[in-house]
Design an enzyme around this catalytic site. Structure first.
Site, PDB file in Angstrom:
ATOM      1  N   HIS A 164       0.857  -1.243   0.192  1.00 12.64           N
ATOM      2  CA  HIS A 164      -0.135   0.118  -0.096  1.00 12.64           C
ATOM      3  C   HIS A 164       0.861   1.258  -0.167  1.00 12.64           C
ATOM      4  CE1 HIS A 164       0.749   1.154   4.303  1.00 12.64           C
ATOM      5  NE2 HIS A 164       0.579  -0.158   4.543  1.00 12.64           N
ATOM      6  N   CYS A 180       2.600  -4.971   7.135  1.00 18.23           N
ATOM      7  CA  CYS A 180       2.342  -4.447   5.578  1.00 18.23           C
ATOM      8  C   CYS A 180       3.468  -3.781   5.023  1.00 18.23           C
ATOM      9  CB  CYS A 180       0.966  -3.463   5.472  1.00 18.23           C
ATOM     10  SG  CYS A 180      -0.399  -4.245   5.850  1.00 18.23           S
TER      11      CYS A 180
END
Length: 204
Positions: A164, A180
């Site tokens: 992301h 992440c």
């Protein structure tokens, strides 16, 4: 075996030690300006403050993996999008801090532009102040998922991990996340446009 990477940008030569490939790359230093994206004014990144090895660049990269594969090297803080013919687009990344690192093979199951962020229950337990986002944080310039997100699944379902964007460009090259893989917003937009749903993702 350590090999050398030679980069040329604006007449400046930089040698960087890399493992596993020899590369002559082109830096995309001009790709980080302000831009309007889906109604959001994405701010410019002061890219001169980001070390050159973490700026987007096309490099030589030899692998048996098929074009379209994404390889994440957490130790070097680099993500490679395999282009084929011995080339890859390389991006700087931020990765999981101590206790939140992981490795394995996944695939891109979904892609979202300006996604909603919903903190997992374990994160809310650690940080109760995030409970207000239990039903999701609206998209926007302060959203932790940034401008784009690629959702990683295995055959067992959602891993909970994402590739992301992040407004925190200064965190690239560091171990900062809850697992992440984060990129600068301008870079995740570029990767989003290249990667297909179903793409293989290898995190090592």
């Amino acid at each position: 075996m350590k090999m050398k990477l030679v980069l040329a940008s604006a007449g400046l030569m930089l040698t960087v030690a890399l493992s596993g490939c020899m590369s002559v790359g082109t830096l995309f230093t001009d790709a980080y300006g302000s831009k309007m994206d889906a109604g959001y004014q994405l701010p410019a990144i002061p890219i001169y403050k980001v070390p050159e090895q973490y700026r987007r660049q096309e490099v030589s990269f030899h692998t048996d993996e098929a074009p379209g594969t994404i390889i994440v090297d957490t130790g070097e803080h680099h993500l490679y999008f395999i282009e084929g013919d011995g080339k890859a687009m390389r991006y700087g990344i931020g990765v999981g801090r101590e206790g939140f690192t992981w490795k394995g093979a996944t695939r891109v199951a979904m892609k979202r532009e300006w996604p909603t962020w919903t903190p997992p229950s374990a994160m809310i337990k650690r940080q109760p102040e995030l409970a207000k986002y239990r039903e999701g944080m609206d998209p926007g310039l302060k959203n932790p998922l940034g401008a784009r997100a690629l959702y990683l699944f295995t055959k067992h379902g959602d891993t909970g991990y994402r590739l992301h964007g992040s407004p925190e460009w200064w965190s690239i090259g560091k171990n900062v996340s809850s697992g992440c893989i984060r990129l600068m917003n301008q870079d995740i937009i570029d990767l989003y446009n290249r990667a297909d749903v179903g793409a293989k993702v290898i995190v090592k």
